[in-house]
Design a protein around this motif. Structure first.
Motif, PDB file in Angstrom:
ATOM      1  N   LEU A  55      13.735   4.750  33.004  1.00 22.85           N
ATOM      2  CA  LEU A  55      13.543   5.934  33.995  1.00 22.85           C
ATOM      3  C   LEU A  55      14.952   6.297  34.316  1.00 22.85           C
ATOM      4  O   LEU A  55      16.171   5.441  34.293  1.00 22.85           O
ATOM      5  N   PHE A  56      15.113   7.445  35.036  1.00 20.99           N
ATOM      6  CA  PHE A  56      16.355   7.769  35.671  1.00 20.99           C
ATOM      7  C   PHE A  56      16.271   7.494  37.031  1.00 20.99           C
ATOM      8  O   PHE A  56      15.283   7.861  37.617  1.00 20.99           O
ATOM      9  N   TRP A  57      17.206   6.857  37.631  1.00 25.70           N
ATOM     10  CA  TRP A  57      17.366   6.526  38.917  1.00 25.70           C
ATOM     11  C   TRP A  57      18.457   7.177  39.550  1.00 25.70           C
ATOM     12  O   TRP A  57      19.640   7.064  39.182  1.00 25.70           O
ATOM     13  N   HIS A  58      18.221   7.863  40.606  1.00 22.90           N
ATOM     14  CA  HIS A  58      19.128   8.737  41.363  1.00 22.90           C
ATOM     15  C   HIS A  58      20.039   7.736  42.159  1.00 22.90           C
ATOM     16  O   HIS A  58      21.362   7.808  42.246  1.00 22.90           O
ATOM     17  N   LYS A  59      19.473   6.586  42.630  1.00 16.65           N
ATOM     18  CA  LYS A  59      20.000   5.688  43.297  1.00 16.65           C
ATOM     19  C   LYS A  59      19.522   4.392  42.579  1.00 16.65           C
ATOM     20  O   LYS A  59      18.241   4.103  42.820  1.00 16.65           O
ATOM     21  N   PRO A  60      20.136   3.406  42.049  1.00 14.37           N
ATOM     22  CA  PRO A  60      19.692   2.295  41.196  1.00 14.37           C
ATOM     23  C   PRO A  60      19.257   1.375  42.208  1.00 14.37           C
ATOM     24  O   PRO A  60      19.818   1.021  43.043  1.00 14.37           O
ATOM     25  N   PHE A  61      18.160   0.601  41.789  1.00 12.04           N
ATOM     26  CA  PHE A  61      17.808  -0.475  42.603  1.00 12.04           C
ATOM     27  C   PHE A  61      18.541  -1.924  42.414  1.00 12.04           C
ATOM     28  O   PHE A  61      18.913  -2.192  41.259  1.00 12.04           O
ATOM     29  N   THR A  62      18.356  -2.571  43.489  1.00  5.87           N
ATOM     30  CA  THR A  62      18.916  -3.832  43.316  1.00  5.87           C
ATOM     31  C   THR A  62      17.874  -4.974  43.737  1.00  5.87           C
ATOM     32  O   THR A  62      18.017  -6.256  43.007  1.00  5.87           O
ATOM     33  N   LYS A  63      16.788  -4.572  44.048  1.00  6.75           N
ATOM     34  CA  LYS A  63      15.589  -5.345  44.383  1.00  6.75           C
ATOM     35  C   LYS A  63      14.531  -5.101  43.302  1.00  6.75           C
ATOM     36  O   LYS A  63      14.220  -4.113  43.449  1.00  6.75           O
ATOM     37  N   VAL A  64      13.938  -6.034  42.500  1.00 13.03           N
ATOM     38  CA  VAL A  64      13.023  -5.713  41.652  1.00 13.03           C
ATOM     39  C   VAL A  64      11.588  -5.995  42.397  1.00 13.03           C
ATOM     40  O   VAL A  64      10.651  -5.048  42.195  1.00 13.03           O
ATOM     41  N   LEU A  65      11.317  -7.234  42.646  1.00 12.46           N
ATOM     42  CA  LEU A  65       9.958  -7.523  43.288  1.00 12.46           C
ATOM     43  C   LEU A  65       9.942  -8.042  44.818  1.00 12.46           C
ATOM     44  O   LEU A  65      10.567  -9.156  44.766  1.00 12.46           O
ATOM     45  N   ASN A  66       9.482  -7.619  45.601  1.00 12.14           N
ATOM     46  CA  ASN A  66       9.167  -7.907  46.857  1.00 12.14           C
ATOM     47  C   ASN A  66       7.816  -8.728  47.396  1.00 12.14           C
ATOM     48  O   ASN A  66       6.789  -7.733  47.227  1.00 12.14           O
ATOM     49  N   GLN A  67       7.680  -9.871  47.181  1.00 12.25           N
ATOM     50  CA  GLN A  67       6.321 -10.613  47.562  1.00 12.25           C
ATOM     51  C   GLN A  67       6.353 -11.084  48.838  1.00 12.25           C
ATOM     52  O   GLN A  67       5.271 -11.915  49.040  1.00 12.25           O
TER      53      GLN A  67
END
Length: 660
Positions: A55-67
């Motif tokens: 995927l193209f991310w305009h703003k890259p994520f730093t958190k993958v999964l929030n449980q």
């Protein structure tokens, strides 16, 4: 819990062709196992890497999964992207601008080809048109459209501006449409003057008018109407506008609205056991990731493929494998307005031949109806057509019985095409259990093994794993990116329906019974757990009995339901369509006896239907889904009070009242 495993399991195994394995995106079982091991070793890292790669991310994520708020899981939550940008703009940047995105064939046979550049321009115009009406990020828009390029463009346009769409299948009644408009809190409806299917016209705009007149829809500010047929319709002044007028002065460029990965992309309503529709809400980032990955894994998509999914955009299959998945991977796809039996039952085969389809994805219901048609008329048999372009077949919507699988494999695929028997749900967003066509040996009637990263299991009512060979409840033990986020406006119902306390509150309940083969570990879906019959203490999945009936050479289709019985608690009632004319009188009684004996021999005496009713066909929605809820009412002898306007063939209900 009593065991309700299939008593007779298919064991014949078909290896994928060596030539397919050699060039597959996932080649061989060793690669499959390595991917599964990687996901188990570093679950979050596995998904993060795929999200960055695909995927193209305009703003890259730093958190993958929030449980932290399980089961309200959040994926890639601090990342930003736009679904439409990923589906369209990226294809303008990677050399696909002139490539055909959609080959659209109308009900009457007219064909239109739309390139990625042209689709991008149409979506941007549509998005600008919606913005000109005051529709903004977070607003809900109901789409009640025929199968069309415009329907797909409407979905993509909503995604482009950050509006949340809710597509309602064109054919649902005014009451059903009204309920969905109210529940979603929609401010606009996009529709057409009419829908054309099988040579018949359905007045969509009139149904919208009727829905809004029922009340409770005062928040609808705009109704945008696509002119499909030019039918004479009423336009309410100030509210209703022709689509072409809305688009007339709009630019073909529209900057995307960048949204958080968890932004609601769409709400799709599915019938609940209570009859009240459930608004299944999906995210943007996680949903699109899985749509793209499953296109590459399950369908082994290649740049020169011509992909054809026969579903309607009103269902989840049409969302994931028409409106989003194929575009996200730059594929060329066929979009079809009509039905498989018009102008004759060779329509699918003719289209594959004409458009040189390479991947064909359809429903077991369609396959079985086409088997019956081919038996009745050799001229519409698939062997009469050149289907040599096909390299992969797929099945979706319900478990495919082994006999239909074999017919499909032999007569459509010429024993050269792997068959991906895909198990998934509206709630799962994409395929969960399916053969990988370049890796997994296939067994007719089995969806085989979970895809990499999907942690499925068969458990009892307390959540304890069951040994292979013992039937139980299908669950998913870990969250996955494309999973349902909530039921719109009803988070408590979401939690109770899918993450019950009995299973610990964090395990996803699929709602299906399943069994794993003792030797291979392959999954076979035995039917909905609310479609498990309890006859004299014996639990049996309805799919098992249906498969046994359809295995008889004279049976084209069958649907099995339970009915209350004073002696056995529940008895089995089967609704059967033969490959010949519907029998009546003594002949019907004789054939019913033969079929009962057949089921007794195939499964065991306990599985013999107490009643068998014959019909020319079964009550189905216009998408081909058998309405088993109506069959349960008929079996009990009650009057049908539910809305039957969504049925393709409501007249069949009277026929099926008669027992043999």
């Amino acid at each position: 819990m009593a065991d309700f495993a299939p008593l007779k399991q298919e064991t014949h195994m078909f290896e994928p062709p060596a030539s397919f394995v050699k060039n597959a995106n996932i080649s061989g079982m060793d690669n499959y196992r390595a991917m599964c091991a990687a996901s188990e070793r570093d679950y979050e890292g596995f998904w993060a890497q795929h999200a960055r790669d695909h995927l193209f991310w305009h703003k890259p994520f730093t958190k993958v999964l929030n449980q932290n708020d399980a089961p309200f899981y959040r994926w890639f939550e601090d990342g930003q992207l736009n679904v439409s940008y990923n589906c369209l703009d990226r294809n303008l940047q990677n050399g696909n601008a002139a490539k055909t995105a959609i080959v659209f064939e109308a009900d009457g046979g007219q064909t239109t080809r739309v390139s990625y550049k042209e689709l991008h321009e149409r979506v941007c115009q549509f998005a600008n048109g919606l913005k000109s009406l005051g529709i903004r990020k977070g607003d809900r828009v109901v789409i009640y459209m025929p199968m069309s390029v415009e329907g797909i463009a409407a979905m993509q346009a909503c995604a482009r501006i950050g509006a949340t769409h809710s597509v309602v299948f064109g054919g649902f009644s005014a009451k059903s449409l009204q309920e969905r408009i109210i529940d979603a809190g929609a401010i606009a409806v996009i529709t057409a003057d009419e829908q054309v299917r099988g040579g018949k016209h359905l007045p969509l705009k009139s149904i919208v008018d009727e829905a809004l007149a029922l009340g409770g829809c005062e928040h609808i500010k705009h109704v945008v109407v696509y002119r499909r047929t030019g039918a004479n319709i009423q336009l309410a002044e100030g509210r209703d506008k022709w689509l072409h007028d809305v688009l007339a002065s709009q630019s073909t460029a529209c900057e995307p609205e960048w949204v958080d990965a968890e932004h609601p992309l769409f709400i799709l309503y599915t019938s609940g056991s209570t009859g009240k529709p459930k608004g299944v809400q999906h995210s943007s980032g996680g949903y699109l990731l899985w749509a793209a990955l499953t296109m590459k894994w399950t369908f082994d998509i290649k740049p020169d493929d011509v992909f054809w999914c026969t579903a309607d955009i009103g269902w989840i299959t049409g969302h994931t494998y028409i409106a989003y998945g194929p575009l996200a991977v730059g594929a060329t796809q066929i979009v079809f307005e009509g039905v498989p039996t018009y102008p004759n039952a060779g329509r699918f085969w003719d289209m594959i031949q004409k458009h040189k389809a390479t991947i064909f994805y359809t429903a077991p219901t369609a396959i079985r109806s086409l088997i019956k048609a081919a038996d009745a008329d050799p001229d519409v048999h698939p062997k009469k057509y050149d289907l040599s372009s096909l390299r992969l077949l797929g099945s979706v919507g319900e478990p495919i019985n082994p006999e239909a699988w074999m017919w499909y494999y032999k007569n459509v695929g010429n024993e050269n095409c792997p068959v991906t028997d895909t198990f998934w749900q509206t709630e799962s967003g994409g395929h969960m259990i399916s053969p990988l066509p370049g890796a997994t040996p296939m067994v007719p009637g089995s969806c085989t093994l979970p895809l990499p990263g999907i942690m499925t299991a068969v458990v009892d009512e307390t959540g304890q794993d069951l040994p292979n060979g013992q039937g139980g409840i299908l669950v998913v033990k870990r969250p996955w990116p494309s999973m349902i986020r909530t039921i719109w406006g009803d988070p408590e119902r979401f939690r109770k329906s899918y993450f019950p306390d009995e299973l610990g509150g964090k395990t996803y309940l699929a709602g299906d019974g399943a069994v794993r083969n003792e030797k291979t570990g392959y999954f076979t879906i035995t039917g909905r757990i609310d479609d498990v019959l309890n006859v004299s203490g014996h639990r049996m999945g309805t799919m098992e009995i249906e498969s046994a009936l359809v295995a008889n050479p004279i049976v084209a289709e069958a649907a099995v339901v339970g009915k209350p019985d004073e002696t056995t608690g529940e008895s089995i009632c089967a609704f059967v369509v033969l490959k010949r004319a519907r029998p009546t009188g003594d002949e019907a009684k004789q054939i019913a006896k033969e079929l009962r004996d057949w089921v007794g021999k195939e499964i065991g005496p306990i599985a013999k239907p107490k009643e068998i009713r014959f019909g020319d066909n079964l009550p189905k929605t216009r998408s081909g889904k058998i309405m088993r809820r109506l069959l349960r009412v008929l079996a009990k002898g009650d009057d049908i009070t539910q809305d039957v306007s969504t049925l393709e063939n409501p007249a069949i209900l009277a026929q099926l009242k008669q027992a043999q």
